[in-house]
Design a protein around this motif. Structure first.
Motif, PDB file in Angstrom:
ATOM      1  N   THR A  79      58.507 -43.681  23.465  1.00 42.49           N
ATOM      2  CA  THR A  79      57.688 -44.880  23.313  1.00 42.49           C
ATOM      3  C   THR A  79      56.476 -44.612  22.426  1.00 42.49           C
ATOM      4  O   THR A  79      55.815 -43.582  22.560  1.00 42.49           O
ATOM      5  N   GLU A  80      56.210 -45.533  21.505  1.00 42.99           N
ATOM      6  CA  GLU A  80      54.971 -45.556  20.731  1.00 42.99           C
ATOM      7  C   GLU A  80      54.327 -46.921  20.941  1.00 42.99           C
ATOM      8  O   GLU A  80      54.967 -47.943  20.685  1.00 42.99           O
ATOM      9  N   ALA A  81      53.115 -46.943  21.436  1.00 38.86           N
ATOM     10  CA  ALA A  81      52.426 -48.212  21.677  1.00 38.86           C
ATOM     11  C   ALA A  81      50.969 -48.067  21.268  1.00 38.86           C
ATOM     12  O   ALA A  81      50.330 -47.053  21.563  1.00 38.86           O
ATOM     13  N   SER A  82      50.444 -49.065  20.577  1.00 38.22           N
ATOM     14  CA  SER A  82      49.048 -49.025  20.135  1.00 38.22           C
ATOM     15  C   SER A  82      48.526 -50.443  19.968  1.00 38.22           C
ATOM     16  O   SER A  82      49.295 -51.401  19.791  1.00 38.22           O
ATOM     17  N   ARG A  83      47.192 -50.566  20.006  1.00 42.31           N
ATOM     18  CA  ARG A  83      46.544 -51.869  19.847  1.00 42.31           C
ATOM     19  C   ARG A  83      45.264 -51.684  19.062  1.00 42.31           C
ATOM     20  O   ARG A  83      44.489 -50.755  19.313  1.00 42.31           O
ATOM     21  N   GLU A  84      45.033 -52.550  18.076  1.00 43.16           N
ATOM     22  CA  GLU A  84      43.820 -52.517  17.261  1.00 43.16           C
ATOM     23  C   GLU A  84      43.395 -53.943  16.951  1.00 43.16           C
ATOM     24  O   GLU A  84      44.223 -54.862  16.924  1.00 43.16           O
ATOM     25  N   SER A  85      42.118 -54.132  16.705  1.00 41.31           N
ATOM     26  CA  SER A  85      41.609 -55.447  16.303  1.00 41.31           C
ATOM     27  C   SER A  85      40.752 -55.312  15.060  1.00 41.31           C
ATOM     28  O   SER A  85      40.182 -54.242  14.786  1.00 41.31           O
ATOM     29  N   VAL A  86      40.650 -56.399  14.285  1.00 41.65           N
ATOM     30  CA  VAL A  86      39.888 -56.390  13.044  1.00 41.65           C
ATOM     31  C   VAL A  86      39.481 -57.821  12.705  1.00 41.65           C
ATOM     32  O   VAL A  86      40.169 -58.778  13.077  1.00 41.65           O
ATOM     33  N   VAL A  87      38.371 -57.962  12.026  1.00 47.91           N
ATOM     34  CA  VAL A  87      37.931 -59.251  11.488  1.00 47.91           C
ATOM     35  C   VAL A  87      38.173 -59.220   9.986  1.00 47.91           C
ATOM     36  O   VAL A  87      37.678 -58.326   9.289  1.00 47.91           O
ATOM     37  N   GLY A  98      35.663 -69.075   7.080  1.00 52.19           N
ATOM     38  CA  GLY A  98      36.912 -68.602   6.509  1.00 52.19           C
ATOM     39  C   GLY A  98      37.354 -67.239   6.978  1.00 52.19           C
ATOM     40  O   GLY A  98      38.244 -66.636   6.364  1.00 52.19           O
ATOM     41  N   TYR A  99      36.779 -66.723   8.053  1.00 48.37           N
ATOM     42  CA  TYR A  99      37.181 -65.433   8.602  1.00 48.37           C
ATOM     43  C   TYR A  99      38.145 -65.652   9.769  1.00 48.37           C
ATOM     44  O   TYR A  99      38.296 -66.768  10.287  1.00 48.37           O
ATOM     45  N   ALA A 100      38.782 -64.578  10.193  1.00 49.75           N
ATOM     46  CA  ALA A 100      39.683 -64.632  11.344  1.00 49.75           C
ATOM     47  C   ALA A 100      39.661 -63.286  12.053  1.00 49.75           C
ATOM     48  O   ALA A 100      39.517 -62.235  11.417  1.00 49.75           O
ATOM     49  N   LYS A 101      39.820 -63.332  13.367  1.00 53.75           N
ATOM     50  CA  LYS A 101      39.945 -62.107  14.156  1.00 53.75           C
ATOM     51  C   LYS A 101      41.413 -61.886  14.482  1.00 53.75           C
ATOM     52  O   LYS A 101      42.106 -62.795  14.942  1.00 53.75           O
ATOM     53  N   VAL A 102      41.867 -60.670  14.249  1.00 57.10           N
ATOM     54  CA  VAL A 102      43.266 -60.334  14.480  1.00 57.10           C
ATOM     55  C   VAL A 102      43.345 -59.200  15.498  1.00 57.10           C
ATOM     56  O   VAL A 102      42.693 -58.167  15.331  1.00 57.10           O
ATOM     57  N   VAL A 103      44.129 -59.412  16.550  1.00 57.02           N
ATOM     58  CA  VAL A 103      44.432 -58.355  17.520  1.00 57.02           C
ATOM     59  C   VAL A 103      45.898 -57.998  17.339  1.00 57.02           C
ATOM     60  O   VAL A 103      46.775 -58.853  17.498  1.00 57.02           O
ATOM     61  N   PHE A 111      52.896 -45.322  12.002  1.00 53.95           N
ATOM     62  CA  PHE A 111      53.548 -46.618  12.165  1.00 53.95           C
ATOM     63  C   PHE A 111      52.780 -47.550  13.104  1.00 53.95           C
ATOM     64  O   PHE A 111      53.255 -48.651  13.377  1.00 53.95           O
ATOM     65  N   GLY A 112      51.637 -47.131  13.581  1.00 55.04           N
ATOM     66  CA  GLY A 112      50.964 -47.876  14.635  1.00 55.04           C
ATOM     67  C   GLY A 112      50.105 -49.039  14.173  1.00 55.04           C
ATOM     68  O   GLY A 112      49.968 -49.333  12.986  1.00 55.04           O
ATOM     69  N   ALA A 113      49.477 -49.707  15.169  1.00 51.79           N
ATOM     70  CA  ALA A 113      48.676 -50.912  14.918  1.00 51.79           C
ATOM     71  C   ALA A 113      47.499 -50.630  13.995  1.00 51.79           C
ATOM     72  O   ALA A 113      47.109 -51.493  13.200  1.00 51.79           O
ATOM     73  N   LYS A 114      46.941 -49.418  14.070  1.00 50.91           N
ATOM     74  CA  LYS A 114      45.784 -49.099  13.229  1.00 50.91           C
ATOM     75  C   LYS A 114      46.130 -49.199  11.753  1.00 50.91           C
ATOM     76  O   LYS A 114      45.340 -49.692  10.942  1.00 50.91           O
TER      77      LYS A 114
END
Length: 728
Positions: free
Chosen positions: A302-310, A423-428, A454-457
């Motif tokens: 298993t490979e699992a990851s989570r990242e957020s960015v504006v 005009g910005y957006a937050k992405v998780v 290959f991860g979310a980052k």
């Protein structure tokens, strides 16, 4: 603008065999026009008869009965319509013109011979001109080779280019073929017959190996472009059956619910690690989502990851990119090597993508031939939630495939997109896959195990950088530094569009895609060079002929930023680029692409140190983020580049890009003492794409392959020596 004499069209053919000077004039080429010129008449023989004939006297010389102007004009007009008249046509023509049928027959024979000779002389003239051009190019490379400092280097090679007019015609031909296929498909629906595809006119078979058995390399063809390669599982996957569709809808709805919860949950589902990354608690996951897509197959991890960015992009525009397979694969070209929509089950409602459902297949990559790609067959579902947040989720459909065995499958993965002011957006972003990564090369294993590969980052870092780039391309104000040769905002946008196509072409050709057939040249050593041949015939973005791709990946104990800064700097280019041959490299145009100064597009001019050699233009794009960097470049034609800089269509410029992909060797980006892989060094991939023959049916010579092998090894050694000495 540049003066035409600043640039010479470079074919860059490597050690091609040529005819000798003695062979330049073919026998047919020696024929004179007057040898076949119609003498406006027909030969007849006059001989004495009866007793007047002297046996020792030869027949009188031939005499010409000249044709009238009207007779010639009538036969010329008839020849244009029918150069091979039959007996009936000749008799009819002879009656109309007052000639004998034999006279008409001889006139047409002479005319056909004359036209054939003229055509062959014209062809010989073209071949002779091409021969002289190739000989001049070979001499240029031989001179560059003799000045190279590396004793093992076989010599430089770069893009073989084509004329701007020829490229324009190839673009139009490609568009016409697409239109023919589209119309034939529409016709088939109404006529009820299978559609006739005209793609067989330019059929492509992937090159599976380099044939060394007969002393040269077989010039097997390989389709080059977004979807090159066809003899693999990627192309064999078909859309779902009607019986599968209810199951797909149910799976997509469940995946959407899981993605939203995964994106919003905290502990105990996600646990923070020491380096501020989040780790999925697998036991908690199984308790929270007991159904899912089934148990994890044996052999997969298993490979699992989570990242957020504006990001600086409107939330609706982001959704449109994700739901358009071509735009999605272009924006994430460093991660998505190939992608295709197999069937659209729903286009959404209310004029947008809310409720859109697509069955897709995609191949995910790391820019190196040493890391196997991950192929997935999945459904993508887009939904707008009650709070205005959009979500796009992928989930594998492996259980619907003929062969359920897979080296990789996607559990619910995707992103939540929230609208922000201005005009910005937050992405998780959530990436959750199960994969067999045992075939990954040892030097890339720390990077893959860290989740960076290959991860979310990596997804959010790429998205953030591409959003900045898009915002830059849409800007109307042109900084003073760009006004050197870019005369308008349209020219700026065209140059950025051309650079984007160059980057996509490089990224789709450098990895270990199943469409490729890399062959290892050197079986020993840590820096094996992998090569493959491909035939470029009908891809409008590449010059026609036999293309040789060569790539190698290696670890270097130098931080990625140091390697990136060295390779993108035009002032240090002569330290590694053999083709520059010690010449001064000058930046003629510069377009910034974001906050980091390393993100830019440049037009470089190489001023040759040898006055007998012409100067050269190079288009270069450099880009960097926390997960990797690229320096991609390609020589460009001066005529085509002037059109681009004036705001013209950049699709008419043929490119064959080369360059570098620079990745961190693991999570320890700021590691201490650099001694081994994973301690803060770099994973560097060097790749060249070279036109070795402009004739698609030619054979690839051993000399060309040896030259490319030496070129890439010499470049590697030069880079190693330069960056490690500066880093000491």
């Amino acid at each position: 603008m540049f003066e035409p004499n600043m640039f010479e069209t470079h074919h860059h053919l490597l050690d091609m065999p040529h005819k000798s000077d003695d062979d330049d004039d073919d026998e047919l080429g020696k024929l004179r026009d007057d040898d076949f010129e119609t003498k406006s008449g027909t030969e007849t023989m006059e001989a004495p008869s009866g007793d007047d004939q002297d046996p020792n006297q030869r027949a009188k010389k031939k005499r010409y009965h000249r044709h009238t102007q009207r007779q010639i004009q009538e036969m010329e007009a008839f020849f244009k319509e029918c150069p091979h008249p039959d007996d009936k046509q000749r008799k009819e023509l002879s009656r109309e013109l007052g000639l004998e049928p034999l006279q008409v027959k001889f006139w047409f024979q002479n005319k056909r011979t004359q036209m054939k000779a003229q055509h062959e002389r014209h062809e010989n003239s073209i071949l002779k001109s091409e021969n002289e051009k190739l000989r001049a190019e070979n001499n240029r490379y031989k001179e560059a080779l003799s000045n190279a400092t590396c004793p093992n280097c076989g010599g430089p090679a770069a893009l073989g280019e084509m004329s701007f007019d020829e490229q324009h015609l190839r673009i139009e031909n490609a568009r016409l073929r697409e239109e023919i296929d589209r119309i034939s498909g529409i016709a088939a629906k109404y006529v009820g017959k299978p559609s006739t595809s005209y793609s067989h006119l330019s059929s492509h078979v992937p090159s599976r190996s380099l044939d060394l058995g007969v002393g040269n390399f077989g010039a097997q063809s390989g389709f080059v472009g977004e979807m090159y390669g066809g003899n693999d599982l990627f192309r064999s996957i078909t859309g779902p059956t009607d019986a599968d569709k209810p199951m797909i809808v149910e799976l997509a709805v469940a995946a959407m619910e899981e993605l939203v919860r995964m994106a919003q949950a905290g502990e105990p589902l996600w646990v923070s690690s020491d380096n501020s990354t989040e780790i999925l608690n697998e036991e908690e996951y199984l308790r929270t989502f007991p159904r899912g897509i089934g148990p994890k197959p044996l052999g997969l991890k298993t490979e699992a990851s989570r990242e957020s960015v504006v990001v600086i992009m409107n939330h609706i525009s982001l959704v449109e990119i994700l739901m358009d397979v071509n735009r999605w694969s272009s924006v994430f070209c460093g991660i998505v090597s190939r992608a295709m929509t197999l069937e659209v089950l729903s286009t959404g409602v209310a004029g947008n993508y809310n409720g859109a459902l697509q069955v897709m297949t995609a191949e995910f990559q790391v820019p190196s031939p040493l890391v196997p790609t991950r192929e997935n067959y999945f459904v993508r579902y887009c939904k707008q939630h009650a709070d205005g947040t959009w979500a796009v989720v992928d989930v594998s459909l492996d259980n619907l495939r003929l062969s359920p065995i897979s080296r990789s499958r996607r559990r619910p993965s995707g992103c939540l997109i929230q609208e922000l002011p201005n005009g910005y957006a937050k992405v998780v972003w959530v990436e959750h896959v199960e994969v067999d990564d045992r075939a990954v090369h040892n030097i890339y294993r720390p990077l893959v195990n860290s989740g960076i590969a290959f991860g979310a980052k990596r997804w959010v870092a790429t998205l953030d950088r591409k959003c900045e780039r898009l915002a830059s391309s849409m800007a109307n104000n042109i900084p003073a530094g760009d006004l050197c040769v870019i005369t308008s905002a349209e020219g700026r946008k065209s140059m950025l569009k051309l650079a984007e196509r160059m980057a996509v072409s490089f990224c789709t050709g450098v990895g270990a895609s199943t469409a490729h057939a890399w062959t290892t040249l050197s079986a020993a050593g840590s820096d094996d060079v992998r090569v493959m041949t491909r035939k470029s015939m009908d891809d409008p973005g590449r010059p026609p002929g036999i293309v040789l791709s060569a790539a190698t990946s290696f670890w270097i104990p130098v931080p990625p930023k140091r390697v990136f800064d060295f390779l993108r700097d035009e002032n240090s280019r002569s330290e590694w680029d053999i083709l520059s041959n010690g010449g001064l490299v000058q930046e003629m145009a510069h377009i910034a692409n974001g906050r980091d100064p390393g993100n830019c597009v440049s037009l470089l001019r190489v001023n040759s140190a040898n006055s007998s050699q012409s100067n050269m233009l190079i288009l270069q794009e450099s880009c960097t983020d926390s997960t990797g960097s690229y320096v991609i470049y390609a020589p460009v034609d001066i005529v085509a580049m002037n059109v681009v800089l004036s705001g013209g269509d950049p699709d008419y410029v043929a490119l064959l890009p080369s360059g570098f992909a620079i990745l961190p060797d693991g999570p320890g980006l700021n590691g201490g003492g650099i001694a081994e892989v994973g301690s803060g060094g770099s994973l560097l991939t060097v790749a060249f794409q070279i036109l070795v023959d402009s004739v698609p049916t030619a054979k690839l010579s051993l000399g060309s392959v040896a030259t490319v092998n030496s070129l890439i090894k010499c470049t590697v050694e030069r880079i190693r020596a330069a960056v490690m000495s500066d880093n000491a």
